[in-house]
Design a protein around this motif. Structure first.
Motif, mmCIF file in Angstrom:
data_model
loop_
_atom_site.group_PDB
_atom_site.id
_atom_site.type_symbol
_atom_site.label_atom_id
_atom_site.label_comp_id
_atom_site.label_asym_id
_atom_site.label_seq_id
_atom_site.Cartn_x
_atom_site.Cartn_y
_atom_site.Cartn_z
ATOM 1 N N TRP A 192 0.832 -1.208 0.000
ATOM 2 C CA TRP A 192 0.000 0.000 0.000
ATOM 3 C C TRP A 192 0.862 1.251 0.000
ATOM 4 O O TRP A 192 0.381 2.342 0.314
ATOM 5 N N ARG A 193 2.114 1.166 -0.352
ATOM 6 C CA ARG A 193 3.008 2.318 -0.260
ATOM 7 C C ARG A 193 2.565 3.466 -1.162
ATOM 8 O O ARG A 193 2.565 4.629 -0.749
ATOM 9 N N GLY A 194 2.202 3.157 -2.388
ATOM 10 C CA GLY A 194 1.721 4.199 -3.284
ATOM 11 C C GLY A 194 0.439 4.826 -2.771
ATOM 12 O O GLY A 194 0.239 6.039 -2.873
ATOM 13 N N ARG A 195 -0.440 4.011 -2.191
ATOM 14 C CA ARG A 195 -1.702 4.507 -1.660
ATOM 15 C C ARG A 195 -1.461 5.480 -0.501
ATOM 16 O O ARG A 195 -2.081 6.553 -0.442
ATOM 17 N N TYR A 196 -0.572 5.119 0.409
ATOM 18 C CA TYR A 196 -0.268 5.997 1.536
ATOM 19 C C TYR A 196 0.397 7.289 1.060
ATOM 20 O O TYR A 196 0.069 8.384 1.531
ATOM 21 N N GLN A 197 1.346 7.155 0.123
ATOM 22 C CA GLN A 197 2.016 8.344 -0.388
ATOM 23 C C GLN A 197 1.027 9.253 -1.112
ATOM 24 O O GLN A 197 1.110 10.485 -1.019
ATOM 25 N N GLY A 198 0.073 8.657 -1.843
ATOM 26 C CA GLY A 198 -0.927 9.447 -2.541
ATOM 27 C C GLY A 198 -1.845 10.191 -1.583
ATOM 28 O O GLY A 198 -2.183 11.356 -1.796
ATOM 29 N N PHE A 199 -2.242 9.512 -0.503
ATOM 30 C CA PHE A 199 -3.124 10.162 0.463
ATOM 31 C C PHE A 199 -2.378 11.272 1.200
ATOM 32 O O PHE A 199 -2.940 12.343 1.462
ATOM 33 N N TYR A 200 -1.105 11.023 1.523
ATOM 34 C CA TYR A 200 -0.332 12.085 2.173
ATOM 35 C C TYR A 200 -0.116 13.246 1.203
ATOM 36 O O TYR A 200 -0.061 14.404 1.619
ATOM 37 N N GLY A 201 0.003 12.924 -0.089
ATOM 38 C CA GLY A 201 0.096 13.989 -1.081
ATOM 39 C C GLY A 201 -1.131 14.884 -1.059
ATOM 40 O O GLY A 201 -1.045 16.082 -1.358
ATOM 41 N N LEU A 202 -2.298 14.293 -0.705
ATOM 42 C CA LEU A 202 -3.512 15.091 -0.550
ATOM 43 C C LEU A 202 -3.310 16.151 0.527
ATOM 44 O O LEU A 202 -3.644 17.320 0.335
ATOM 45 N N ALA A 203 -2.743 15.736 1.668
ATOM 46 C CA ALA A 203 -2.514 16.683 2.765
ATOM 47 C C ALA A 203 -1.535 17.769 2.351
ATOM 48 O O ALA A 203 -1.765 18.963 2.591
ATOM 49 N N GLU A 204 -0.427 17.361 1.727
ATOM 50 C CA GLU A 204 0.593 18.326 1.339
ATOM 51 C C GLU A 204 0.066 19.309 0.302
ATOM 52 O O GLU A 204 0.213 20.534 0.450
ATOM 53 N N THR A 205 -0.571 18.785 -0.737
ATOM 54 C CA THR A 205 -1.067 19.650 -1.801
ATOM 55 C C THR A 205 -2.199 20.538 -1.314
ATOM 56 O O THR A 205 -2.266 21.730 -1.661
ATOM 57 N N LEU A 206 -3.091 19.972 -0.504
ATOM 58 C CA LEU A 206 -4.193 20.771 0.031
ATOM 59 C C LEU A 206 -3.663 21.890 0.916
ATOM 60 O O LEU A 206 -4.084 23.047 0.808
ATOM 61 N N GLY A 207 -2.713 21.556 1.803
ATOM 62 C CA GLY A 207 -2.151 22.575 2.684
ATOM 63 C C GLY A 207 -1.396 23.648 1.930
ATOM 64 O O GLY A 207 -1.565 24.851 2.174
ATOM 65 N N ILE A 208 -0.550 23.231 0.988
ATOM 66 C CA ILE A 208 0.239 24.193 0.211
ATOM 67 C C ILE A 208 -0.668 25.063 -0.660
ATOM 68 O O ILE A 208 -0.361 26.230 -0.924
#
Length: 420
Positions: A350-366
């Protein structure tokens, strides 16, 4: 991975001795990260200036535009993360860069012919989404390749590449901004991305050996929220990136329009950031990697906050360089630790899935960051300084204390990761 599939560390070759500490498969990852970031930073920091100065768009609306592009890119990242678990890292990264090349060219044509603003906005949303689509796969690739005990070092190397490109881009962009049309920046970005495509095609090897054939659905994309520790870290990260997201849009307008710097001087600030990261990232990463995660995250946020507050009390170019240096130290501390935590929390398939979801946090915050920054810029016009940077530093410290509490709880009672 089987023993034969393990990444190898080569003792020879043309790479400096430092790079020989890493698996050979990490070398094209480093080169691609340099090129990808150079193309991105060549265009984005000056897009706010283009819309604000040449198309007369208020900064508040510019912030909302960046937010909308971030929201779309965040959803694309989540989908792309799962897709990289299903199809592999290499195909996802290659198709992402090919799409980016095509829309960089379209963006250059639209700006050259002064197309309607809405067409530029729609096209840029596609450009940003295609760029961000490769990030979960790249981050997961680092976890695939690096030994578990040296994961922080792997992300430190990735950050070095990203920041080297991020520093080169604005310097080139600042020059083009002064002597040529803004459209040429996107033309140059397209050329850089073509080189990245060639490196991917000829040098990047697939790292995932256990593909996840689960059907990609909305429910599957959000299945990571069942991991309460990861969800908590992600929510805090959104707050953190709202503060850290001022680095691009808000800072470019503040330094050029409010302080009176030239675009070349602004580009030199980002170049300084890149040089310091390249010089200091690895030694400081090894040092900070020995600290407990909560303390390291709080330290990174505190240094970030001091750097941003410094912009509120200084305006001389030399002192602004020092403020940028402080911000860079915060980045060096925070970024690889946060990326490592995501890698540590994610199950193997699930590494890509976790990285993608964390990308949501990073992109949303930025993306929320420039909306906040744009509103503060408009509210504190024409010359407000501490009223702009004080609230931003406060948000960063709020996230820092939340990270500290989360880290103390999580790493006192670590959760065993498994996928059922």
């Amino acid at each position: 991975m089987t023993e034969s599939d393990q990444p190898t560390i080569s003792p020879g070759g043309i790479f400096p001795r430092f790079f020989r500490r890493f698996p050979t498969e990490m070398r094209p990852v480093f080169i691609i990260s340099v090129l990808n970031s150079a193309g991105f930073s060549l265009t984005l920091p000056f897009l706010s200036l283009y819309l604000y100065q040449q198309r007369d768009i208020p900064m508040a609306l510019v912030g909302l535009f960046i937010l909308s592009s971030g929201l779309v890119a965040a959803v694309v990242q989540m989908y792309a993360g799962m897709l990289s678990d299903r199809l592999g890292r290499r195909p996802l990264i290659l198709w992402s860069m090919l799409t980016t090349v095509a829309f960089y060219v379209i963006m250059a044509v639209l700006i050259y012919f002064t197309a309607p603003v809405w067409t530029i906005i729609v096209t840029y949303i596609i450009v940003r989404s295609s760029l961000m689509a490769s990030r979960p796969a790249t981050s997961a690739l680092v976890v695939d390749l690096m030994p578990a005990g040296r994961l922080v070092e792997g992300y430190g190397l990735l950050r070095m590449g990203q920041n080297l490109g991020f520093g080169l881009g604005p310097v080139i962009g600042g020059y083009f901004w002064l002597v040529a049309s803004y459209a040429w920046l996107f033309g140059a970005a397209a050329f850089i991305s073509i080189i990245a495509c060639l490196v991917i095609y000829f040098n990047l090897k697939e790292s995932s050996t256990s593909l996840n054939m689960e059907k990609i659905t909305l429910n599957a994309m959000f299945s990571t929220v069942r991991d309460k520790a990861f969800l908590g870290f992600t929510l805090i990260s959104i707050i953190a990136f709202m503060g850290l997201g001022q680095f691009i849009s808000t800072l470019s307008v503040y330094t050029v329009d409010r302080i009176g710097f030239s675009t070349v001087q602004y580009g030199s600030l980002l170049m300084l950031n890149a040089v310091l990261v390249v010089l200091l990232q690895y030694p400081l990463t090894r040092l900070v990697g020995r600290m407990d995660r909560g303390t390291a995250l709080l330290l990174g946020m505190a240094v970030y906050a001091i750097g941003y507050l410094s912009f509120g009390v200084i305006g001389v170019y030399g002192l602004v360089l020092i403020a940028m240096g402080i911000i860079t130290l915060g980045e060096i501390i925070f970024s690889p630790i946060s990326m490592t935590i995501v890698g540590e929390l994610s199950p193997a398939n699930w590494r890509g899935r976790y990285q993608g979801f964390y990308g949501l946090a990073e992109t949303l915050g930025i993306s929320l960051g420039p909306t906040l920054g744009g509103a503060l810029l408009d509210a504190t016009a024409p010359d407000g300084r501490m009223a702009l940077w004080g609230p931003i530093a406060g948000i960063i410290m709020l996230a820092g204390f939340a990270f500290y509490i989360w880290g103390k709880r999580q790493y006192r009672h670590p959760v065993t990761r498994s996928v059922t």
